[in-house]
Design an enzyme around this catalytic site. Structure first.
Site, short mmCIF file in Angstrom:
data_model
loop_
_atom_site.label_atom_id
_atom_site.label_comp_id
_atom_site.label_asym_id
_atom_site.label_seq_id
_atom_site.Cartn_x
_atom_site.Cartn_y
_atom_site.Cartn_z
N GLY A 17 0.84 -1.21 0.00
CA GLY A 17 0.00 0.00 0.00
C GLY A 17 0.86 1.25 0.00
N GLY A 20 -0.44 4.57 -1.19
CA GLY A 20 -1.68 5.04 -0.56
C GLY A 20 -1.47 6.25 0.33
N ARG A 24 2.00 7.69 2.28
CA ARG A 24 2.51 8.97 1.78
C ARG A 24 2.59 10.01 2.89
NH1 ARG A 24 0.96 13.36 -1.23
NH2 ARG A 24 -1.14 13.22 -0.40
N HIS A 240 -9.24 3.70 20.19
CA HIS A 240 -8.38 4.72 20.81
C HIS A 240 -8.80 5.07 22.25
CE1 HIS A 240 -6.86 5.04 16.86
NE2 HIS A 240 -7.82 5.79 16.37
#
Ligand code: NAP
Length: 487
Positions: A17, A20, A24, A240
Protein backbone atom coordinates in the site's frame (compact mmCIF):
# COMPACT_ATOMS: atom_id res chain seq x y z
CA UNK A 1 17.87 17.00 28.58
CA UNK A 2 19.07 15.23 25.43
CA UNK A 3 17.12 12.23 24.18
CA UNK A 4 19.18 9.28 23.03
CA UNK A 5 18.62 7.58 19.70
CA UNK A 6 19.46 3.90 19.75
CA UNK A 7 19.82 2.41 16.25
CA UNK A 8 17.71 -0.65 15.49
CA UNK A 9 19.03 -3.82 13.83
CA UNK A 10 19.34 -3.84 10.02
CA UNK A 11 15.99 -4.63 8.39
CA UNK A 12 14.00 -5.12 5.21
CA UNK A 13 10.66 -3.38 5.64
CA UNK A 14 8.05 -3.99 2.95
CA UNK A 15 5.29 -1.38 2.87
CA UNK A 16 2.27 -2.86 1.06
CA UNK A 17 0.00 0.00 0.00
CA UNK A 18 3.07 2.21 -0.50
CA UNK A 19 1.23 4.45 -2.97
CA UNK A 20 -1.68 5.04 -0.56
CA UNK A 21 -2.59 7.97 1.66
CA UNK A 22 -1.26 6.57 4.94
CA UNK A 23 2.10 5.58 3.46
CA UNK A 24 2.51 8.97 1.78
CA UNK A 25 1.50 11.09 4.77
CA UNK A 26 2.83 9.11 7.72
CA UNK A 27 4.84 5.95 7.13
CA UNK A 28 7.37 7.07 4.51
CA UNK A 29 8.00 10.60 5.87
CA UNK A 30 8.24 9.05 9.36
CA UNK A 31 10.92 6.64 8.18
CA UNK A 32 12.85 9.57 6.71
CA UNK A 33 12.77 11.30 10.11
CA UNK A 34 14.10 8.20 11.83
CA UNK A 35 16.81 7.96 9.17
CA UNK A 36 17.86 11.57 9.80
CA UNK A 37 17.85 10.86 13.54
CA UNK A 38 20.41 8.10 12.89
CA UNK A 39 18.14 5.26 13.96
CA UNK A 40 18.09 3.37 10.66
CA UNK A 41 21.24 1.36 9.91
CA UNK A 42 22.92 1.91 6.53
CA UNK A 43 22.23 -1.64 5.35
CA UNK A 44 18.47 -1.41 5.91
CA UNK A 45 15.99 -1.26 3.04
CA UNK A 46 12.45 -0.05 2.62
CA UNK A 47 10.58 -1.77 -0.15
CA UNK A 48 7.42 -0.12 -1.44
CA UNK A 49 4.77 -2.30 -2.99
CA UNK A 50 1.33 -1.82 -4.59
CA UNK A 51 -0.36 -2.70 -7.89
CA UNK A 52 0.73 0.53 -9.59
CA UNK A 53 3.58 -0.17 -12.02
CA UNK A 54 6.68 1.82 -11.10
CA UNK A 55 10.42 1.31 -11.04
CA UNK A 56 12.77 2.18 -8.18
CA UNK A 57 13.37 5.66 -9.60
CA UNK A 58 9.65 6.34 -9.92
CA UNK A 59 9.09 5.31 -6.29
CA UNK A 60 12.00 7.43 -5.09
CA UNK A 61 10.52 10.46 -6.87
CA UNK A 62 7.14 9.71 -5.23
CA UNK A 63 8.72 9.47 -1.77
CA UNK A 64 10.81 12.64 -2.35
CA UNK A 65 7.55 14.48 -3.06
CA UNK A 66 5.93 13.05 0.07
CA UNK A 67 8.90 14.20 2.18
CA UNK A 68 8.75 17.68 0.63
CA UNK A 69 5.03 17.88 1.36
CA UNK A 70 4.92 16.45 4.88
CA UNK A 71 8.28 17.31 6.46
CA UNK A 72 8.98 20.86 7.51
CA UNK A 73 11.61 22.51 5.25
CA UNK A 74 13.82 23.17 8.30
CA UNK A 75 13.95 19.47 9.07
CA UNK A 76 15.04 18.14 5.68
CA UNK A 77 17.94 18.72 3.36
CA UNK A 78 18.75 17.51 -0.15
CA UNK A 79 21.77 15.50 0.91
CA UNK A 80 20.00 13.42 3.58
CA UNK A 81 16.93 12.97 1.34
CA UNK A 82 19.21 11.57 -1.40
CA UNK A 83 20.89 9.21 1.07
CA UNK A 84 17.49 8.07 2.38
CA UNK A 85 16.16 7.45 -1.14
CA UNK A 86 19.10 5.09 -1.77
CA UNK A 87 17.52 2.74 0.77
CA UNK A 88 14.27 2.48 -1.20
CA UNK A 89 13.17 -0.19 -3.67
CA UNK A 90 9.83 -0.84 -5.33
CA UNK A 91 8.12 -4.03 -6.48
CA UNK A 92 4.68 -4.10 -8.05
CA UNK A 93 2.46 -6.88 -6.69
CA UNK A 94 -1.26 -7.55 -6.65
CA UNK A 95 -2.40 -8.98 -3.32
CA UNK A 96 -4.97 -10.98 -5.26
CA UNK A 97 -2.70 -12.19 -8.06
CA UNK A 98 0.67 -13.91 -8.33
CA UNK A 99 2.64 -11.55 -10.50
CA UNK A 100 5.48 -9.68 -8.82
CA UNK A 101 5.76 -12.04 -5.85
CA UNK A 102 8.86 -13.93 -7.11
CA UNK A 103 10.61 -10.56 -7.63
CA UNK A 104 9.72 -9.59 -4.08
CA UNK A 105 10.98 -12.96 -2.78
CA UNK A 106 14.31 -12.44 -4.56
CA UNK A 107 14.76 -9.06 -2.89
CA UNK A 108 14.18 -10.05 0.74
CA UNK A 109 17.28 -10.99 2.70
CA UNK A 110 17.01 -13.88 5.16
CA UNK A 111 19.64 -12.56 7.57
CA UNK A 112 18.04 -9.24 8.57
CA UNK A 113 14.85 -8.35 10.48
CA UNK A 114 11.84 -8.71 8.17
CA UNK A 115 8.75 -6.57 8.61
CA UNK A 116 5.67 -6.35 6.38
CA UNK A 117 3.43 -3.33 6.83
CA UNK A 118 -0.11 -4.05 5.55
CA UNK A 119 -1.13 -0.45 4.77
CA UNK A 120 -4.05 -1.67 2.66
CA UNK A 121 -7.75 -2.37 3.21
CA UNK A 122 -8.32 -5.13 5.80
CA UNK A 123 -10.07 -7.20 3.11
CA UNK A 124 -6.56 -7.75 1.63
CA UNK A 125 -4.85 -8.89 4.85
CA UNK A 126 -5.62 -12.55 4.20
CA UNK A 127 -4.39 -12.43 0.59
CA UNK A 128 -1.12 -10.77 1.59
CA UNK A 129 -0.51 -13.14 4.51
CA UNK A 130 -1.22 -16.16 2.37
CA UNK A 131 1.02 -15.08 -0.52
CA UNK A 132 3.90 -14.13 1.76
CA UNK A 133 3.89 -17.78 2.79
CA UNK A 134 3.08 -19.42 -0.51
CA UNK A 135 6.05 -17.66 -2.12
CA UNK A 136 8.33 -18.58 0.78
CA UNK A 137 8.99 -14.93 1.57
CA UNK A 138 8.19 -14.48 5.27
CA UNK A 139 10.69 -16.01 7.71
CA UNK A 140 9.39 -17.61 10.94
CA UNK A 141 10.44 -14.45 12.81
CA UNK A 142 8.97 -12.00 10.27
CA UNK A 143 6.66 -9.33 11.69
CA UNK A 144 3.47 -8.02 10.14
CA UNK A 145 1.90 -4.68 10.94
CA UNK A 146 -1.84 -4.15 10.49
CA UNK A 147 -3.90 -0.98 10.66
CA UNK A 148 -7.27 -0.06 12.03
CA UNK A 149 -10.10 -0.77 11.52
CA UNK A 150 -9.59 -4.20 13.03
CA UNK A 151 -13.07 -5.54 12.31
CA UNK A 152 -16.41 -3.73 12.65
CA UNK A 153 -17.75 -6.06 15.35
CA UNK A 154 -16.70 -9.12 17.33
CA UNK A 155 -17.51 -11.52 14.52
CA UNK A 156 -15.44 -9.73 11.86
CA UNK A 157 -12.56 -9.13 14.30
CA UNK A 158 -12.50 -12.84 15.13
CA UNK A 159 -12.48 -13.67 11.42
CA UNK A 160 -9.56 -11.26 10.82
CA UNK A 161 -7.64 -12.72 13.75
CA UNK A 162 -8.22 -16.22 12.40
CA UNK A 163 -7.06 -15.16 8.92
CA UNK A 164 -3.82 -13.78 10.27
CA UNK A 165 -3.35 -16.67 12.70
CA UNK A 166 -3.47 -19.11 9.79
CA UNK A 167 -0.06 -17.79 8.70
CA UNK A 168 1.49 -15.87 11.59
CA UNK A 169 1.88 -16.45 15.33
CA UNK A 170 0.46 -13.81 17.67
CA UNK A 171 4.04 -12.84 18.57
CA UNK A 172 4.54 -11.79 14.93
CA UNK A 173 1.42 -9.62 14.63
CA UNK A 174 1.58 -5.87 15.42
CA UNK A 175 -1.88 -4.25 15.49
CA UNK A 176 -1.32 -0.52 15.39
CA UNK A 177 -3.26 1.95 17.49
CA UNK A 178 -1.32 5.12 16.87
CA UNK A 179 -2.63 6.67 20.12
CA UNK A 180 -0.40 4.21 21.96
CA UNK A 181 2.66 5.55 20.13
CA UNK A 182 2.28 9.03 21.57
CA UNK A 183 4.99 10.23 23.93
CA UNK A 184 2.42 11.26 26.55
CA UNK A 185 0.72 7.89 26.58
CA UNK A 186 3.96 6.16 27.43
CA UNK A 187 4.72 8.88 29.91
CA UNK A 188 1.43 8.16 31.58
CA UNK A 189 2.79 4.72 32.44
CA UNK A 190 6.06 6.25 33.66
CA UNK A 191 4.22 8.78 35.82
CA UNK A 192 1.96 6.11 37.29
CA UNK A 193 4.50 3.36 37.85
CA UNK A 194 7.85 5.11 38.36
CA UNK A 195 6.62 7.52 41.06
CA UNK A 196 5.27 6.80 44.51
CA UNK A 197 3.28 10.03 44.45
CA UNK A 198 0.22 9.12 42.40
CA UNK A 199 -0.43 5.43 42.88
CA UNK A 200 -1.77 5.64 46.48
CA UNK A 201 -4.36 8.16 45.26
CA UNK A 202 -5.17 6.35 42.03
CA UNK A 203 -8.47 4.74 43.04
CA UNK A 204 -12.15 5.37 43.75
CA UNK A 205 -11.42 6.69 47.26
CA UNK A 206 -9.51 9.65 45.90
CA UNK A 207 -10.46 10.03 42.23
CA UNK A 208 -13.87 11.59 41.71
CA UNK A 209 -14.05 10.82 38.01
CA UNK A 210 -12.01 10.61 34.82
CA UNK A 211 -12.73 12.43 31.55
CA UNK A 212 -11.30 11.27 28.24
CA UNK A 213 -11.86 13.64 25.31
CA UNK A 214 -10.78 13.23 21.70
CA UNK A 215 -12.14 16.20 19.81
CA UNK A 216 -11.64 16.97 16.13
CA UNK A 217 -12.46 20.11 14.16
CA UNK A 218 -12.69 18.33 10.80
CA UNK A 219 -15.79 16.62 9.47
CA UNK A 220 -15.80 13.22 7.80
CA UNK A 221 -14.03 14.66 4.75
CA UNK A 222 -13.52 12.21 1.90
CA UNK A 223 -14.13 9.20 4.16
CA UNK A 224 -17.92 9.68 4.19
CA UNK A 225 -18.92 6.32 2.75
CA UNK A 226 -16.64 4.41 5.13
CA UNK A 227 -17.48 6.57 8.15
CA UNK A 228 -21.23 6.30 7.75
CA UNK A 229 -20.97 2.51 8.16
CA UNK A 230 -18.81 2.98 11.21
CA UNK A 231 -19.56 6.04 13.39
CA UNK A 232 -17.72 7.48 16.38
CA UNK A 233 -18.26 4.43 18.62
CA UNK A 234 -16.62 2.01 16.20
CA UNK A 235 -14.11 4.44 14.71
CA UNK A 236 -12.79 5.98 17.94
CA UNK A 237 -14.21 4.56 21.18
CA UNK A 238 -13.70 0.83 20.60
CA UNK A 239 -10.01 1.37 19.91
CA UNK A 240 -8.38 4.72 20.81
CA UNK A 241 -10.50 5.83 23.79
CA UNK A 242 -10.64 2.27 25.08
CA UNK A 243 -6.85 2.03 25.02
CA UNK A 244 -6.49 5.29 26.92
CA UNK A 245 -9.05 4.16 29.48
CA UNK A 246 -7.11 0.93 29.97
CA UNK A 247 -3.82 2.73 30.63
CA UNK A 248 -5.47 4.93 33.26
CA UNK A 249 -7.39 2.12 34.91
CA UNK A 250 -5.04 -0.87 34.77
CA UNK A 251 -3.15 -2.37 37.70
CA UNK A 252 0.64 -2.20 37.75
CA UNK A 253 1.98 -4.97 35.51
CA UNK A 254 4.62 -7.10 37.22
CA UNK A 255 7.11 -5.60 34.79
CA UNK A 256 7.17 -3.50 31.63
CA UNK A 257 6.84 -6.48 29.34
CA UNK A 258 4.45 -6.75 26.36
CA UNK A 259 2.29 -9.56 27.67
CA UNK A 260 2.34 -8.34 31.27
CA UNK A 261 1.08 -4.91 30.18
CA UNK A 262 -1.51 -6.33 27.81
CA UNK A 263 -2.76 -8.83 30.41
CA UNK A 264 -3.53 -5.92 32.75
CA UNK A 265 -5.29 -3.93 30.01
CA UNK A 266 -7.39 -6.96 29.14
CA UNK A 267 -8.57 -7.29 32.76
CA UNK A 268 -9.86 -3.71 32.61
CA UNK A 269 -11.82 -4.38 29.42
CA UNK A 270 -13.37 -7.46 31.01
CA UNK A 271 -14.43 -5.33 34.00
CA UNK A 272 -16.26 -2.73 31.87
CA UNK A 273 -19.98 -2.73 32.62
CA UNK A 274 -22.73 -2.57 29.99
CA UNK A 275 -23.70 1.08 29.41
CA UNK A 276 -27.32 2.06 30.11
CA UNK A 277 -29.17 4.00 27.34
CA UNK A 278 -29.43 7.10 29.56
CA UNK A 279 -25.64 7.11 29.90
CA UNK A 280 -25.06 7.53 26.15
CA UNK A 281 -25.44 10.68 24.04
CA UNK A 282 -24.96 10.43 20.30
CA UNK A 283 -24.81 13.42 18.00
CA UNK A 284 -24.59 14.47 14.38
CA UNK A 285 -23.28 17.84 13.22
CA UNK A 286 -25.63 20.26 11.50
CA UNK A 287 -24.80 22.48 8.56
CA UNK A 288 -23.16 25.83 9.34
CA UNK A 289 -20.24 26.52 11.61
CA UNK A 290 -17.48 29.11 11.24
CA UNK A 291 -18.24 31.07 8.06
CA UNK A 292 -21.77 29.68 8.16
CA UNK A 293 -21.53 27.56 5.03
CA UNK A 294 -20.22 24.19 6.20
CA UNK A 295 -22.15 21.11 5.10
CA UNK A 296 -24.03 18.89 7.52
CA UNK A 297 -23.08 15.32 8.40
CA UNK A 298 -25.85 13.82 6.26
CA UNK A 299 -24.71 15.92 3.29
CA UNK A 300 -21.09 14.89 3.84
CA UNK A 301 -21.93 11.20 3.82
CA UNK A 302 -24.62 11.65 1.16
CA UNK A 303 -27.20 9.76 3.22
CA UNK A 304 -30.26 11.84 4.15
CA UNK A 305 -31.62 9.41 6.71
CA UNK A 306 -28.32 8.42 8.30
CA UNK A 307 -28.49 7.53 12.00
CA UNK A 308 -24.73 7.20 12.36
CA UNK A 309 -23.13 9.33 15.09
CA UNK A 310 -20.33 11.82 14.41
CA UNK A 311 -20.24 12.46 18.18
CA UNK A 312 -20.62 10.24 21.20
CA UNK A 313 -20.36 10.76 24.94
CA UNK A 314 -20.74 7.95 27.45
CA UNK A 315 -20.45 7.25 31.11
CA UNK A 316 -18.58 4.04 31.74
CA UNK A 317 -18.29 2.08 34.97
CA UNK A 318 -15.50 -0.33 35.78
CA UNK A 319 -16.55 -3.06 38.16
CA UNK A 320 -13.44 -3.80 40.18
CA UNK A 321 -12.13 -2.92 43.64
CA UNK A 322 -10.03 -0.03 42.45
CA UNK A 323 -12.66 1.83 40.43
CA UNK A 324 -16.12 0.89 41.72
CA UNK A 325 -17.93 4.24 42.11
CA UNK A 326 -15.61 6.35 39.92
CA UNK A 327 -17.19 6.95 36.52
CA UNK A 328 -15.11 7.36 33.37
CA UNK A 329 -16.75 9.87 31.00
CA UNK A 330 -15.67 9.44 27.39
CA UNK A 331 -16.47 11.76 24.50
CA UNK A 332 -15.28 12.12 20.95
CA UNK A 333 -16.61 13.91 17.91
CA UNK A 334 -16.07 15.69 14.66
CA UNK A 335 -16.49 19.36 13.81
CA UNK A 336 -16.14 20.39 17.44
CA UNK A 337 -14.74 23.66 18.72
CA UNK A 338 -11.07 22.65 18.89
CA UNK A 339 -8.71 19.84 18.03
CA UNK A 340 -7.75 18.50 21.40
CA UNK A 341 -7.15 15.11 23.00
CA UNK A 342 -6.96 15.00 26.73
CA UNK A 343 -7.33 12.70 29.70
CA UNK A 344 -8.27 14.42 32.95
CA UNK A 345 -8.08 12.63 36.29
CA UNK A 346 -10.24 14.74 38.60
CA UNK A 347 -9.51 14.15 42.28
CA UNK A 348 -12.01 14.43 45.13
CA UNK A 349 -12.40 17.42 47.40
CA UNK A 350 -10.41 17.60 50.62
CA UNK A 351 -12.49 16.00 53.41
CA UNK A 352 -12.83 19.28 55.25
CA UNK A 353 -11.81 22.79 54.25
CA UNK A 354 -9.97 24.56 57.06
CA UNK A 355 -10.25 27.76 54.99
CA UNK A 356 -14.05 27.84 55.09
CA UNK A 357 -16.06 28.34 51.89
CA UNK A 358 -13.11 29.78 50.09
CA UNK A 359 -13.97 31.17 46.66
CA UNK A 360 -11.70 30.06 43.87
CA UNK A 361 -11.28 26.60 45.35
CA UNK A 362 -10.92 23.87 42.73
CA UNK A 363 -10.31 20.16 42.90
CA UNK A 364 -6.85 18.83 41.91
CA UNK A 365 -6.77 17.66 38.31
CA UNK A 366 -4.05 15.75 36.53
CA UNK A 367 -4.55 16.63 32.86
CA UNK A 368 -2.70 14.58 30.29
CA UNK A 369 -2.65 16.26 26.87
CA UNK A 370 -2.11 14.10 23.83
CA UNK A 371 -2.54 16.81 21.22
CA UNK A 372 -1.67 19.47 20.57
CA UNK A 373 1.38 20.24 22.77
CA UNK A 374 1.84 16.86 24.40
CA UNK A 375 2.37 17.19 28.12
CA UNK A 376 0.90 16.91 31.60
CA UNK A 377 -0.43 19.48 34.02
CA UNK A 378 -1.23 18.96 37.67
CA UNK A 379 -3.39 21.72 39.08
CA UNK A 380 -2.82 22.40 42.79
CA UNK A 381 -4.18 24.97 45.20
CA UNK A 382 -1.79 27.49 46.76
CA UNK A 383 -2.12 30.71 48.67
CA UNK A 384 -2.60 33.70 46.42
CA UNK A 385 0.71 35.56 46.66
CA UNK A 386 0.79 38.90 48.47
CA UNK A 387 -0.46 40.43 51.68
CA UNK A 388 -4.16 40.01 50.88
CA UNK A 389 -4.77 37.43 53.57
CA UNK A 390 -5.29 33.70 53.16
CA UNK A 391 -6.89 33.50 49.74
CA UNK A 392 -6.53 30.37 47.64
CA UNK A 393 -5.69 30.16 43.98
CA UNK A 394 -5.11 27.35 41.53
CA UNK A 395 -1.72 27.01 39.81
CA UNK A 396 -0.65 24.45 37.24
CA UNK A 397 2.49 22.36 37.70
CA UNK A 398 3.20 22.14 34.02
CA UNK A 399 5.28 19.60 32.20
CA UNK A 400 5.24 20.33 28.51
CA UNK A 401 7.56 17.82 26.84
CA UNK A 402 8.67 20.28 24.21
CA UNK A 403 9.91 22.61 26.96
CA UNK A 404 11.29 19.92 29.24
CA UNK A 405 13.31 18.34 26.45
CA UNK A 406 14.63 21.66 25.13
CA UNK A 407 15.51 21.78 21.42
CA UNK A 408 14.98 18.03 21.03
CA UNK A 409 11.56 18.24 22.59
CA UNK A 410 10.09 20.06 19.64
CA UNK A 411 11.14 17.00 17.68
CA UNK A 412 9.27 14.31 19.60
CA UNK A 413 8.91 11.39 17.17
CA UNK A 414 5.49 11.05 15.63
CA UNK A 415 3.55 8.04 16.93
CA UNK A 416 4.05 6.15 13.67
CA UNK A 417 7.83 6.60 13.81
CA UNK A 418 8.05 5.24 17.31
CA UNK A 419 5.77 2.31 16.59
CA UNK A 420 7.59 1.27 13.41
CA UNK A 421 10.90 1.28 15.31
CA UNK A 422 9.24 -0.88 18.00
CA UNK A 423 8.22 -3.36 15.29
CA UNK A 424 11.83 -3.62 14.13
CA UNK A 425 12.98 -4.06 17.75
CA UNK A 426 10.36 -6.79 18.21
CA UNK A 427 8.65 -5.00 21.09
CA UNK A 428 4.86 -5.52 21.14
CA UNK A 429 4.08 -3.55 24.32
CA UNK A 430 2.39 -0.69 22.47
CA UNK A 431 0.41 -2.91 20.09
CA UNK A 432 -2.98 -4.47 20.70
CA UNK A 433 -3.15 -8.20 21.22
CA UNK A 434 -5.84 -10.21 19.41
CA UNK A 435 -7.75 -11.03 22.60
CA UNK A 436 -7.77 -7.36 23.64
CA UNK A 437 -9.36 -6.32 20.36
CA UNK A 438 -11.97 -9.06 20.64
CA UNK A 439 -12.79 -8.15 24.25
CA UNK A 440 -13.20 -4.51 23.24
CA UNK A 441 -15.67 -5.51 20.53
CA UNK A 442 -17.49 -7.84 22.93
CA UNK A 443 -18.18 -4.78 25.12
CA UNK A 444 -19.01 -2.48 22.18
CA UNK A 445 -21.34 -4.73 20.17
CA UNK A 446 -24.30 -4.92 22.61
CA UNK A 447 -24.20 -1.15 23.14
CA UNK A 448 -24.53 -0.52 19.42
CA UNK A 449 -27.10 -3.31 19.00
CA UNK A 450 -29.23 -1.76 21.76
CA UNK A 451 -29.42 1.71 20.20
CA UNK A 452 -30.07 0.20 16.78
CA UNK A 453 -32.92 -1.87 18.24
CA UNK A 454 -34.39 1.24 19.88
CA UNK A 455 -34.18 3.13 16.57
CA UNK A 456 -32.28 5.96 18.31
CA UNK A 457 -31.57 9.07 16.31
CA UNK A 458 -28.45 11.11 17.08
CA UNK A 459 -29.04 14.64 18.45
CA UNK A 460 -28.06 17.52 16.17
CA UNK A 461 -25.21 19.81 17.28
CA UNK A 462 -23.69 22.96 15.87
CA UNK A 463 -20.32 22.74 14.15
CA UNK A 464 -17.75 24.54 16.28
CA UNK A 465 -19.63 23.70 19.51
CA UNK A 466 -18.76 21.23 22.28
CA UNK A 467 -21.34 18.72 21.05
CA UNK A 468 -25.06 18.20 21.77
CA UNK A 469 -26.65 19.87 24.82
CA UNK A 470 -27.61 16.46 26.19
CA UNK A 471 -23.93 15.62 26.61
CA UNK A 472 -23.62 18.49 29.09
CA UNK A 473 -26.51 17.00 31.04
CA UNK A 474 -24.74 13.65 31.24
CA UNK A 475 -22.33 15.26 33.74
CA UNK A 476 -24.61 17.97 35.16
CA UNK A 477 -27.01 15.44 36.54
CA UNK A 478 -24.08 13.88 38.43
CA UNK A 479 -23.07 17.32 39.76
CA UNK A 480 -20.03 17.49 37.47
CA UNK A 481 -19.04 19.38 34.35
CA UNK A 482 -16.97 18.68 31.29
CA UNK A 483 -13.65 20.41 30.97
CA UNK A 484 -13.56 23.05 28.29
CA UNK A 485 -12.49 21.78 24.88
CA UNK A 486 -9.59 23.98 23.82
CA UNK A 487 -6.27 23.76 22.05
N1 NAP B 1 -5.07 7.14 5.73
C1 NAP B 1 -5.10 7.19 7.04
O1 NAP B 1 -4.89 8.24 7.67
C2 NAP B 1 -5.39 5.95 7.83
C3 NAP B 1 -5.53 6.07 9.22
C4 NAP B 1 -5.76 4.92 9.98
C5 NAP B 1 -5.85 3.71 9.33
N2 NAP B 1 -5.72 3.61 7.98
C6 NAP B 1 -5.81 2.30 7.36
O2 NAP B 1 -4.61 2.05 6.61
C7 NAP B 1 -4.88 1.28 5.47
C8 NAP B 1 -4.42 2.06 4.24
O3 NAP B 1 -5.16 3.27 4.19
P1 NAP B 1 -4.93 4.39 3.08
O4 NAP B 1 -5.71 5.56 3.53
O5 NAP B 1 -3.49 4.55 2.77
O6 NAP B 1 -5.68 3.73 1.82
P2 NAP B 1 -5.52 4.12 0.28
O7 NAP B 1 -5.05 5.51 0.11
O8 NAP B 1 -6.79 3.70 -0.39
O9 NAP B 1 -4.34 3.17 -0.22
C9 NAP B 1 -4.52 1.79 -0.42
C10 NAP B 1 -3.23 1.19 -0.93
O10 NAP B 1 -3.46 -0.18 -1.20
C11 NAP B 1 -2.96 -0.50 -2.52
N3 NAP B 1 -3.78 -1.60 -3.04
C12 NAP B 1 -5.11 -1.60 -3.30
N4 NAP B 1 -5.50 -2.80 -3.79
C13 NAP B 1 -4.39 -3.57 -3.85
C14 NAP B 1 -4.13 -4.90 -4.27
N5 NAP B 1 -5.10 -5.70 -4.76
N6 NAP B 1 -2.87 -5.37 -4.18
C15 NAP B 1 -1.86 -4.59 -3.72
N7 NAP B 1 -2.04 -3.32 -3.30
C16 NAP B 1 -3.28 -2.81 -3.36
C17 NAP B 1 -3.15 0.80 -3.28
O11 NAP B 1 -2.26 0.93 -4.36
P3 NAP B 1 -2.58 0.43 -5.87
O12 NAP B 1 -3.89 0.99 -6.24
O13 NAP B 1 -1.42 0.98 -6.63
O14 NAP B 1 -2.55 -1.04 -5.79
C18 NAP B 1 -2.73 1.82 -2.22
O15 NAP B 1 -1.33 1.93 -2.18
C19 NAP B 1 -6.39 0.99 5.51
O16 NAP B 1 -6.59 -0.22 6.18
C20 NAP B 1 -6.92 2.13 6.36
O17 NAP B 1 -8.12 1.79 7.00
C21 NAP B 1 -5.49 4.73 7.22
Amino acid sequence: MVSRVIPVDPFDLVVFGATGDLARRKILPGLYRRFVAGQIPETSRIIGSARTEMDNQGFRAFVAEAIAEFIDAKKRDAESVARFLDHLRYVSVDAKGDSGWPELAALIRPDVVQAYYFSVAPSLFGDLAERLHRHGIASPEARIVVEKPFGRDLETAKALNATLAAHFAESQIYRIDHYLGKETVQNLMAVRFANILFEPLWNARHVDHVQITVSETVGVGGRGAYYDKSGAMRDMVQNHLMQLLCLIAMEAPYRFDPDAVRDEKLKVIHALQPVAPEDIVRGQYRAGGPGGNGSSYVEDVDHRDSRTESYIALKVDIANWRWKGTPFYLRTGKKLRARASEIAVVFKEVPHSIFGDEEGWRENVLAIRLQPNEGMTLSVMIKEPGPGGMRLTEVPLDMSFAEALGEDGADIPDAYERLIMDVIRGNQTLFMRGDEVEAAWAWTDPIIAAWEARGDRPKAYDPGSSGPEDALMLLHRDGRRWREIRE
